[in-house]
Design an enzyme around this catalytic site. Structure first.
Site, PDB file in Angstrom:
ATOM      1  N   GLY A   1     -21.909   6.882 -25.277  1.00 38.43           N
ATOM      2  CA  GLY A   1     -22.999   7.671 -26.083  1.00 38.43           C
ATOM      3  C   GLY A   1     -23.811   8.434 -25.870  1.00 38.43           C
ATOM      4  O   GLY A   1     -24.912   8.617 -26.096  1.00 38.43           O
ATOM      5  N   ASP A   2     -23.345   8.856 -25.041  1.00 31.89           N
ATOM      6  CA  ASP A   2     -24.460  10.027 -23.715  1.00 31.89           C
ATOM      7  C   ASP A   2     -23.662  10.935 -23.104  1.00 31.89           C
ATOM      8  O   ASP A   2     -22.250  10.820 -23.219  1.00 31.89           O
ATOM      9  CB  ASP A   2     -25.631   9.639 -22.958  1.00 31.89           C
ATOM     10  CG  ASP A   2     -27.281  10.350 -22.466  1.00 31.89           C
ATOM     11  OD1 ASP A   2     -26.503  11.998 -22.744  1.00 31.89           O
ATOM     12  OD2 ASP A   2     -27.931   9.791 -22.955  1.00 31.89           O
ATOM     13  N   ASP A   3     -24.242  11.523 -22.246  1.00 27.82           N
ATOM     14  CA  ASP A   3     -24.049  12.320 -20.897  1.00 27.82           C
ATOM     15  C   ASP A   3     -22.098  11.630 -20.601  1.00 27.82           C
ATOM     16  O   ASP A   3     -22.633  10.534 -19.890  1.00 27.82           O
ATOM     17  CB  ASP A   3     -24.302  13.342 -19.833  1.00 27.82           C
ATOM     18  CG  ASP A   3     -24.862  14.402 -20.801  1.00 27.82           C
ATOM     19  OD1 ASP A   3     -25.109  14.924 -21.844  1.00 27.82           O
ATOM     20  OD2 ASP A   3     -26.304  13.632 -20.010  1.00 27.82           O
TER      21      ASP A   3
ATOM     22  N   SER B   1     -18.512  12.388 -26.723  1.00 27.97           N
ATOM     23  CA  SER B   1     -20.175  12.076 -26.069  1.00 27.97           C
ATOM     24  C   SER B   1     -20.726  12.561 -27.946  1.00 27.97           C
ATOM     25  O   SER B   1     -20.178  13.551 -28.066  1.00 27.97           O
ATOM     26  CB  SER B   1     -20.696  12.460 -25.778  1.00 27.97           C
ATOM     27  OG  SER B   1     -21.628  12.120 -25.914  1.00 27.97           O
TER      28      SER B   1
ATOM     29  N   SER C   1     -23.950  14.179 -27.321  1.00 23.82           N
ATOM     30  CA  SER C   1     -24.393  14.821 -25.857  1.00 23.82           C
ATOM     31  C   SER C   1     -23.430  15.953 -25.084  1.00 23.82           C
ATOM     32  O   SER C   1     -22.627  16.096 -26.173  1.00 23.82           O
ATOM     33  CB  SER C   1     -24.753  13.523 -25.125  1.00 23.82           C
ATOM     34  OG  SER C   1     -26.110  13.187 -25.201  1.00 23.82           O
TER      35      SER C   1
END
Length: 466
Positions: free
Chosen positions: A260-262, A293, A296
Site C-alpha cells: 500500500g505504499d512505496d 503500488s 505510491s
C-alpha cells in the site's frame, strides 16, 4: 521458481499472473552478476550452524491460537550461549506460530520451513513500546515512543532470517484500523527492524500484512535482502516493502513486492534530527525488482533523507499498475543531499507518473526544523527506460533557490497519454534520445563536453553533439 506460500491471497495471485502474462520477468528470476559485498553476504547462507533447536522444544504450539512469545524468547536465550561457538539455528517447522515481539541475537539463523507461518499478535500489549529513533526525534506517526517490531534486533552481527519460503504475517489489519480511526497511542510497529547491525541476510521468505513498514534496516551495514515476496493490500496505509534507513552497503535483489505504499524507500533521518545524527544511506544496489503500488512509487528516496543518500544503483526493474515509477521526495527543512543515483533498465506498464521529484513534501517532526535547510539533489541519471500506457512522463519539481542539477535522462521511450507529458521547474540537466520530447530545463544534449556532468553513463563516444 520459488514456491509461493499457500496463504497467498487470491487477489495477489491474480496480480502476479497479470505481470507474467504482460511479459514482466518472473518476480523470482535471478539476475546474473552481483556486487562483491552482496555475494559475500549470501555465502553466509551456506554455512552450517553447529547448534540447532526447534521452537517446539521450548513449548511452542503451532495452532495459530496459542501465544508463543515466551517460547521464542526462551529458545533465543538458550541459543545465545552458542554465539561464540559458531552460532546457532532456530528452526520453525510447519504450523501457525502466533507470537508477540521477540529479539534476535548475533550469529543466529532463524529458519522457517515450508508451510511455517509466524503470526504477529493482534494484541498491542504484545508489541512493547520503545524509544524513538534518534535520527527521527519522535515516532514517525505520533510524538513520543513507538511500538517495537515483531522481529527485532540491535547491535548484532551475522544474522540470517531465511527458510524454505516460510511466511511472516504481521496481521496488520487491526493496526490499519487503529490508524484510520485515529486511536493509536504510539507509532505502529514494523514487521522486521534491525538497528546498528552488520552482516544481515534476509532471504527466501514471504512477508504479509505488516502493520507499518515491512523490513527496516536502520543504522546497519552490509545487508542483503534477496528472493522475497512482500504483500499487503494495495490500500493498506504506509506498508512500505523494504526501507533501508541510514544504512550502507545494502543489496536488494530478486523480489516481488505489492503493498500500500512505496515498494522500496531509501531514508536517512528526519529534518534537524537526521541532520544532527548525520548518518547517510549509501552504496545501495537494487536489482531484479517487480511489483505494484497503486498509491505510491516503485522506488522512492525520502522524504526523510536529512542524513544524505548517495551511490544508489537500481536496475532491471518492472513496475506495473502503479502510481509512480521512481520518486525523490524532499522539502525545505530536510537539508541533506541526494546525489549519485542511477536508475537503468526499467520497464513501466500502466504507471500514472514515470519519474517524479517532489520538493515540497512537508511533514516535519516539530516546529524546530530550519526552513532554510535546503536539500541538494544532484547527479541523478535515468537511462534505458521503456514505458507503455503512461499518463505523465515526468513531474519534476525542484526548489527555487535550491539545487536540483545535473539531472540526466538517456534512452527514455515512453508511450504517454497526456498532452503535457513533462512538467519541470527549478531543475537543470541534460538529455539524449528521450521521447516524448523533454521539457526545456533538460533539453540541452548530453554531449561529450557535458558527459562528466552526468552520473554513471556509458562510453562518452555514444553521445554526439546535437
Amino acid at each position: 521458481m520459488r514456491r509461493r506460500s499457500s496463504t497467498l491471497p487470491m487477489v495477489d495471485v491474480f496480480v502476479v499472473l497479470v505481470a507474467l502474462v504482460s511479459g514482466a520477468p518472473s518476480p523470482w528470476a535471478v539476475v546474473k552478476g552481483s556486487h562483491p559485498h552482496c555475494k559475500k553476504l549470501r555465502e553466509n547462507l551456506g554455512e552450517i550452524r553447529p547448534h540447532s533447536v526447534t521452537i517446539t522444544e521450548f513449548g511452542a504450539v503451532g495452532d495459530g491460537v496459542t501465544l508463543n512469545t515466551k517460547a521464542f524468547q526462551n529458545a533465543i536465550f538458550y541459543l545465545n550461549s552458542f554465539s561464540d561457538k559458531g552460532g546457532a539455528k532456530l528452526f520453525v517447522p510447519a504450523g501457525r506460530w502466533l507470537t508477540g515481539s521477540f529479539h534476535l541475537i548475533s550469529h543466529l539463523t532463524l529458519w522457517l520451513d515450508e508451510d511455517a507461518v509466524i503470526l504477529g499478535s493482534t494484541n498491542s500489549d504484545d508489541w512493547p513500546v520503545v524509544d524513538p529513533l534518534p535520527s527521527y526525534g519522535r515516532g514517525r506517526e505520533l510524538i513520543g515512543e513507538r511500538h517495537q517490531s515483531l522481529i527485532y534486533g540491535h547491535n548484532l552481527t551475522d544474522v540470517i532470517i531465511t527458510g524454505h519460503n516460510g511466511t511472516i504475517d504481521g496481521q496488520g489489519s487491526i493496526w490499519w484500523n487503529w490508524f484510520h480511526n485515529k486511536t493509536l497511542n504510539y507509532t505502529r510497529p514494523h514487521l522486521v527492524e534491525l538497528m546498528n547491525s552488520t552482516a544481515v541476510v534476509i532471504s527466501n521468505l514471504t512477508f504479509l500484512n505488516s502493520p507499518f513498514w515491512t523490513i527496516h534496516p536502520v543504522y546497519c551495514s552490509h545487508v542483503s535482502v534477496q528472493n522475497l515476496t512482500i504483500l499487503a493490500p494495495l490500500n493498506s496505509p504506509n506498508t512500505d516493502g523494504i526501507d533501508p534507513d541510514s544504512s550502507d552497503n545494502v543489496c536488494i535483489e530478486d523480489c516481488y513486492i505489492s503493498t500500500g505504499d512505496d515498494l522500496i524507500s531509501i531514508k536517512s533521518g528526519w529534518d534537524e534530527y537526521g541532520i544532527s545524527y548525520g548518518r547517510p544511506s549509501r552504496n545501495i544496489l537494487i536489482r531484479g525488482i517487480t511489483g505494484k503500488s497503486q498509491t505510491s512509487a516503485g522506488i522512492s528516496i525520502g522524504s526523510e533523507m536529512s542524513g544524505g543518500v548517495s551511490e544508489v544503483h537500481a536496475e532491471n526493474l518492472q513496475f506495473f499498475g502503479s502510481h509512480t515509477g521512481i520518486r525523490i521526495k524532499t522539502s525545505p527543512g530536510r537539508g541533506g543531499y541526494v546525489r549519485n543515483i542511477c536508475v537503468s533498465n526499467m520497464t513501466l506498464d500502466g504507471v500514472y507518473i514515470a519519474i517524479r521529484f517532489t520538493s515540497q513534501y512537508g511533514e516535519h517532526p516539530d516546529e524546530f526544523y530550519d526552513p532554510s535547510a535546503l536539500p541538494i539533489i544532484e547527479h541523478i541519471t535515468f537511462k534505458d527506460v521503456l514505458g507503455d500506457n503512461i499518463k505523465i512522463a515526468g513531474l519534476l519539481e525542484g526548489l527555487e533557490g535550491g539545487s536540483f542539477q545535473n539531472i540526466c535522462l538517456s534512452n527514455i521511450f515512453l508511450n504517454v497519454t497526456s498532452k503535457s507529458p513533462w512538467n519541470c521547474s527549478s531543475i537543470h540537466g541534460y538529455s539524449y534520445l528521450v521521447s516524448p520530447e523533454i521539457c526545456e530545463p533538460l533539453k540541452e544534449s548530453i554531449s561529450p563536453e557535458k558527459y562528466t556532468d552526468c552520473y554513471h553513463l556509458s562510453d562518452p563516444k555514444r553521445f554526439s553533439s546535437e
